[in-house]
Design an enzyme around this catalytic site. Sequence first.
Site: not given
Length: 222
Positions: A89, A152, A181
């Site tokens: 991430d 995300k 996400k």
Amino acid sequence: MNIAKYIDHTLLKADATKQDIKKICDEAREQGFYSVCVNGANVAYAHSLLTGTDVKVAAVVGFPLGAMTTEAKVFETSDVIAKGAQEIDMVINIAALKEGNDAEIIKDIKAVVDIANGKAIVKVIIEACLLSQEEKIRACQLAKEAGAHFVKTSTGFSTGGATVEDIKLMRETVGPEIGVKGSGGIRDLKTALAMIEAGATRIGASASVSIVNDEKDNTAGY
């Protein structure tokens, strides 16, 4: 729906101890969460606890500001993958986005995607709370163009977290080809389900056990 399989069980606090990491790994195993998401220093330990299970280890890179060099992000990515991370991430260079430096954004993301290729999937954190609508759209377009597997919403360490509106916008922008996400401020089942309905395919949360228990309570007796 098995909400647990949407969840990256997350612990990114600076003061998270080995005992804390063991606790989230135990919870992830017991509840069947998709992954645990931890800082780089905790990847090897989390990996050792989760080897032989279905639970993946996700590591943050360039976190939480995204304001280091691409070379530093590449090294960090390579290092955490070597220690057992299966998902990355990463945070974009937010200033470069605001300056309209699209080439820099693509270079930054693509370098991480390339080093992770075949070893880990890459989620790109756009830190939506700091962006205009146009910037959110552009960030998602660039992440997709650079080969990211997910976009995300948030680090959870800035001025705001995931919103349903941002998830919808991000899903509309990237289409069905890559994941979205939602992360930051998702603390109950109702919020998690709203994010999924809006287009999220993964949820980052620290209140994951509470979310799953809410789902169990709702389905009890059926």
